[in-house]
Enzyme design. Structure first.
Site, PDB file in Angstrom:
ATOM      1  N   ASP A   1       0.909  -1.147   0.000  1.00  0.00           N
ATOM      2  CA  ASP A   1       0.000   0.000   0.000  1.00  0.00           C
ATOM      3  C   ASP A   1       0.945   1.192   0.000  1.00  0.00           C
ATOM      4  OD1 ASP A   1      -1.426   2.269   0.743  1.00  0.00           O
ATOM      5  OD2 ASP A   1      -2.917   1.086   1.790  1.00  0.00           O
ATOM      6  N   HIS A   2       1.080   1.857  -1.142  1.00  0.00           N
ATOM      7  CA  HIS A   2       2.169   2.837  -1.230  1.00  0.00           C
ATOM      8  C   HIS A   2       1.995   3.998  -0.255  1.00  0.00           C
ATOM      9  CE1 HIS A   2      -0.516   5.076  -3.939  1.00  0.00           C
ATOM     10  NE2 HIS A   2       0.273   6.116  -3.781  1.00  0.00           N
TER      11      HIS A   2
ATOM     12  N   HIS B   1      -5.725   2.658   1.306  1.00  0.00           N
ATOM     13  CA  HIS B   1      -5.053   3.862   1.824  1.00  0.00           C
ATOM     14  C   HIS B   1      -5.771   4.502   3.021  1.00  0.00           C
ATOM     15  CE1 HIS B   1      -3.058   3.167  -1.873  1.00  0.00           C
ATOM     16  NE2 HIS B   1      -3.823   3.907  -2.647  1.00  0.00           N
TER      17      HIS B   1
HETATM   18  C1  BG6 Z   1      -3.653   4.668  -6.202  1.00  0.00           C
HETATM   19  C2  BG6 Z   1      -5.016   4.722  -6.828  1.00  0.00           C
HETATM   20  O1  BG6 Z   1      -3.563   3.601  -5.313  1.00  0.00           O
HETATM   21  O2  BG6 Z   1      -3.412   5.888  -5.497  1.00  0.00           O
HETATM   22  C3  BG6 Z   1      -5.154   5.923  -7.739  1.00  0.00           C
HETATM   23  O3  BG6 Z   1      -5.239   3.533  -7.566  1.00  0.00           O
HETATM   24  C4  BG6 Z   1      -4.787   7.186  -6.996  1.00  0.00           C
HETATM   25  O4  BG6 Z   1      -6.473   6.021  -8.255  1.00  0.00           O
HETATM   26  C5  BG6 Z   1      -3.430   7.030  -6.324  1.00  0.00           C
HETATM   27  O5  BG6 Z   1      -4.752   8.250  -7.940  1.00  0.00           O
HETATM   28  C6  BG6 Z   1      -3.132   8.216  -5.445  1.00  0.00           C
HETATM   29  O6  BG6 Z   1      -1.806   8.107  -4.984  1.00  0.00           O
HETATM   30  P1  BG6 Z   1      -0.982   9.397  -4.571  1.00  0.00           P
HETATM   31  O7  BG6 Z   1       0.282   8.861  -4.011  1.00  0.00           O
HETATM   32  O8  BG6 Z   1      -0.804  10.205  -5.801  1.00  0.00           O
HETATM   33  O9  BG6 Z   1      -1.841  10.106  -3.558  1.00  0.00           O
END
Ligand code: BG6
Length: 514
Positions: free
Chosen positions: A199-200, A262
């Site tokens: 989960d980045h 997230h």
């Molecule tokens: C991803 C989603 O996990 O996270 C995307 O699939 C979203 O839809 C993205 O745009 C948002 O990531 P960040 O790091 O740009 O907030």
């Protein structure tokens, strides 16, 4: 404004240890795809530049697109130069560590060739027998890849020196049933210690900082409960639409795309109890415990406390942005949500009765991820004629992106008349205090995979409880007629649907972010 402490009376130890991983190789399945080129490879390059990659390392890209090593390296070089990521010489040195193998994901022959290639590359780069497999492919082929790797003997580990770690991108399942099925398929071939569900958001510095803030300080924790906190808000707003991802997005929708992972992760870090230690399972135990304490949504909650909406067309800076249904590849009658707001409660001693308002949406006015801990009003005002409710509540705001930092709003005397107050922000901005972040979110998580640290990855029970929580909402939306009735619309580039404001206004509150 906050700066690094230079008070000689303060005794503290800065502990910034970054362990270096052992020699290893990484295979990216889906290496010619968007995620690999946009995020994974630039993040690996970032680790290389900062010398966090092991000194003996290789990357093998694997995908169906026909390409040889030279073309793959050219593509990588182009991407890194476009992003102005580094000097030519550095890029070339990194590209030399990169190789490519064409193959499909189903046939035994592909895995036989992969096994041969890995043997050769391991020797050539002195990377030992330690491998990461990153599955940057659609989840429906996860099972086939694991099966193929298993049959080719590529998943076998031995005595700590020979390891295989598999990183799975979200979405991990489409609903509870499919997530469990996937889990069973993986468990048949892999130990949990080999599975890295990514989960980045957990790799973002400011998300990690939630734990430091809460558990490396004494001042916040005593005030982190129902006695002092009135409510909590979590906002994850994006200004982008669905880009070129209609195929995935129209089936997924925002609840699966952002909440299942997230947002529930941020919530868990904000609300969980202190873990026994910073060890992976201690932290993950507490997150699961917290998610298990969320009160299941009743039918009444579904109609009153969940807002689902979709963006319609809207004008932003003189430019007309199409509505979701007009995006390429989206059904013109689609009821897929691009915005969700909901209110929920955590049923435990710490949080009983404290509402958590969560929301996320695409095509909003700005990109902004923020958590606001809103404190209760003072019990009594001595500042006649001001009543307790006239004094603005203290709000601790954690800004996760785009500008990382935090602030605490307080009431203070304003110079001048005797009774004159103002709201001030004690604030801290990461960029003003620290050097630019050395490692980005994907880089952090890739490095942790090499180090075998699963703290920032999701455990199987975490995925399960997250789906269990959201399933009643997804089922409610599938019920046909009511689905359309409950879908609201908001203009692209705006603040989101009015109904989401209503969720707070009904409780006499308002959003603090966006
Ligand atoms: C991803 C989603 O996990 O996270 C995307 O699939 C979203 O839809 C993205 O745009 C948002 O990531 P960040 O790091 O740009 O907030």
């Amino acid at each position: 404004m906050v700066k690094k402490s230079d008070n000689p009376a303060v005794s503290y130890r800065i502990h910034c240890a970054e362990e270096l991983p052992p020699p290893c190789g990484a295979v990216i399945f889906g290496a010619s795809g968007d995620l690999a080129m946009r995020k994974l490879i630039p993040s690996l390059f970032g680790l290389f530049q900062k010398q966090f990659l092991p000194d003996r390392f290789f990357l093998l890209g694997f995908a169906r697109t026909e390409m040889d090593d030279a073309e793959f390296r050219h593509k990588i070089g182009q991407r890194l130069r476009e992003a102005a990521s580094g000097e030519d010489a550095e890029i070339e040195k990194f590209a030399d560590l990169c190789h490519y193998l064409v193959g499909d994901y189903q046939t035994a022959d592909s895995y036989r060739r992969l096994s041969e290639a890995l043997g050769e590359l391991g020797q050539k780069h002195g990377a030992g027998d330690r491998l990461i497999f990153y599955l940057s492919v659609p989840p429906r082929i996860y099972g086939g890849i694991v099966e193929g790797l298993g049959k080719a003997g590529l998943l076998d580990e031995a005595d700590g020196e020979v390891w295989r770690r598999l990183v799975f991108e979200k979405p991990f399942g489409h609903d509870l049933a499919s997530a469990r099925e996937l889990d069973r398929a993986l468990a048949a071939r892999l130990a949990e210690s080999q599975i890295y569900r990514i989960d980045h958001y957990l790799g973002k510095e400011t998300v990690q900082n939630i734990m430091m803030l809460r558990f490396a300080n004494t001042v916040f924790e005593p005030l982190w409960n129902r006695r002092y906190v009135d409510h909590v808000q979590i906002t994850v707003a994006e200004d982008i639409g669905i880009e070129a991802r209609a195929g995935y997005y129209d089936r997924a929708g925002l609840l699966r795309d952002m909440f299942q992972n997230h947002i529930l992760q941020i919530l868990a870090l904000i609300a969980m109890e202190p873990p026994v230690s910073f060890a992976a399972d201690h932290v993950r135990d507490e997150k699961v415990k917290l998610l298990s304490s969320i009160h299941p949504l009743s039918d009444r909650d579904l109609s009153e406390n969940v807002v689902r909406a979709q963006y319609a067309g809207g004008r932003v800076n003189e430019r007309w942005l199409p509505g979701y249904r007009q995006e390429e590849g989206v059904d013109e009658a689609s009821t897929t949500e691009t915005y969700v707001a909901l209110k929920l409660f955590v049923e435990n001693w710490r949080w009983k009765g404290v509402p958590f308002y969560l929301r996320s949406g695409k095509r909003l006015a700005a990109k902004s991820t923020e958590v606001s801990i809103v404190y209760k009003a003072v019990p009594h005002s001595i500042f006649h004629p001001l009543e307790a409710e006239d004094l603005a509540a203290n709000v601790l705001k954690l800004s996760i992106q785009p500008r990382e930092g935090m602030s605490l709003s307080i009431q203070a005397k304003r110079p001048g008349p005797k009774l004159c107050m103002d709201v001030l922000d004690l604030s801290f901005d990461y960029h003003e205090v620290f050097e630019p972040t050395p490692i980005d979110a994907y880089g952090r998580l890739l490095l942790d995979t090499m180090l075998g640290d699963q703290t920032l990855f999701l455990r199987s029970d975490n995925i399960d409880i997250a789906w269990r929580l959201l399933t009643p909402i997804l089922e409610d939306w599938q019920k046909g007629e009511s689905a359309l009735a409950a879908l609201h619309f908001y203009p692209a580039g705006g603040q989101g649907p009015r109904e989401a404001d209503g969720l707070l206004a009904r409780d006499g509150r308002g959003w603090y972010a966006l």
